[in-house]
Design a protein around this motif. Structure first.
Motif, short mmCIF file in Angstrom:
data_model
loop_
_atom_site.label_atom_id
_atom_site.label_comp_id
_atom_site.label_asym_id
_atom_site.label_seq_id
_atom_site.Cartn_x
_atom_site.Cartn_y
_atom_site.Cartn_z
N GLU A 127 77.58 52.78 -46.39
CA GLU A 127 78.58 52.23 -47.29
C GLU A 127 78.13 52.53 -48.70
OE1 GLU A 127 78.94 48.05 -46.57
OE2 GLU A 127 79.76 48.33 -44.57
N TYR A 128 79.02 53.15 -49.45
CA TYR A 128 78.68 53.47 -50.83
C TYR A 128 79.50 52.60 -51.76
CZ TYR A 128 76.42 57.50 -48.78
OH TYR A 128 75.61 58.30 -48.04
N LYS A 129 78.83 51.88 -52.59
CA LYS A 129 79.49 51.03 -53.57
C LYS A 129 79.04 51.51 -54.94
CE LYS A 129 79.66 47.19 -50.40
NZ LYS A 129 79.16 45.89 -50.03
N PRO A 130 79.87 52.34 -55.57
CA PRO A 130 79.45 52.89 -56.86
C PRO A 130 79.31 51.80 -57.92
CG PRO A 130 81.74 53.41 -56.43
CD PRO A 130 81.21 52.76 -55.19
#
Length: 163
Positions: A127-130
């Motif tokens: 999961e990428y949460k910028p």
């Protein structure tokens, strides 16, 4: 602590109302907070005392939260150690349950995923949460780089100190 400052009852009531509303200001409260130029000297001293009092109260609450957190961590640690000890003994004697007149202890099964080597996992499992790097944006803007969607805003922050 506020009694030490001899703050007017009116300002005390306004401050209590502000605290209760968590900083949300109604029109009525806004009008109570308004300061005319002739009132500035007197009210600024009183407001400053209330601000210093609120900051002191906030610091005291932070210290109490820290103390309670340390107490909670100690209780959680002791509880985990007790569970570990009784669980080890039950496993040693091949017991799945211990019953007494007051408590019952037993094991229950649960499943969880253990990651043995994250580098081998497919990208779909991440999961990428910028997050925005405001420090880099500020550096670029100050260096003359045009950054769409961002500007540097200069604020005036009120400082209240004892004299």
């Amino acid at each position: 602590m506020r009694a030490l400052y001899h703050i007017s009852q009116e300002l005390q009531a306004i401050n209590d109302e502000l605290i209760a509303s968590q900083g949300e200001i109604s029109d009525e409260l806004f009008n109570k907070l308004a300061i005319t130029q002739t009132e500035l000297a007197e009210k600024s001293a009183n407001y400053g005392l209330v601000i210093l009092s609120n900051e002191a109260d906030s610091k005291a609450i932070d210290a109490e939260i820290k103390r309670l957190k340390a107490m909670k961590d100690g209780i959680d640690s002791a509880t985990a150690k007790l569970k570990e000890t009784i669980g080890f003994a039950m496993q040693k004697y091949e017991l799945t349950e211990v019953k007494t007149p007051l408590v019952k202890m037993s094991f229950r099964s649960s499943k969880s995923v253990h990651i043995s080597d994250e580098s081998l996992l497919d990208a779909k499992y991440f999961e990428y949460k910028p997050t925005v790097n405001k420090t880099a944006i500020k550096s670029d803007i100050e260096a003359g780089v045009l950054v769409d969607g961002a500007v540097i805003v200069e604020k005036q922050n009120l400082q209240v100190k004892w004299v």
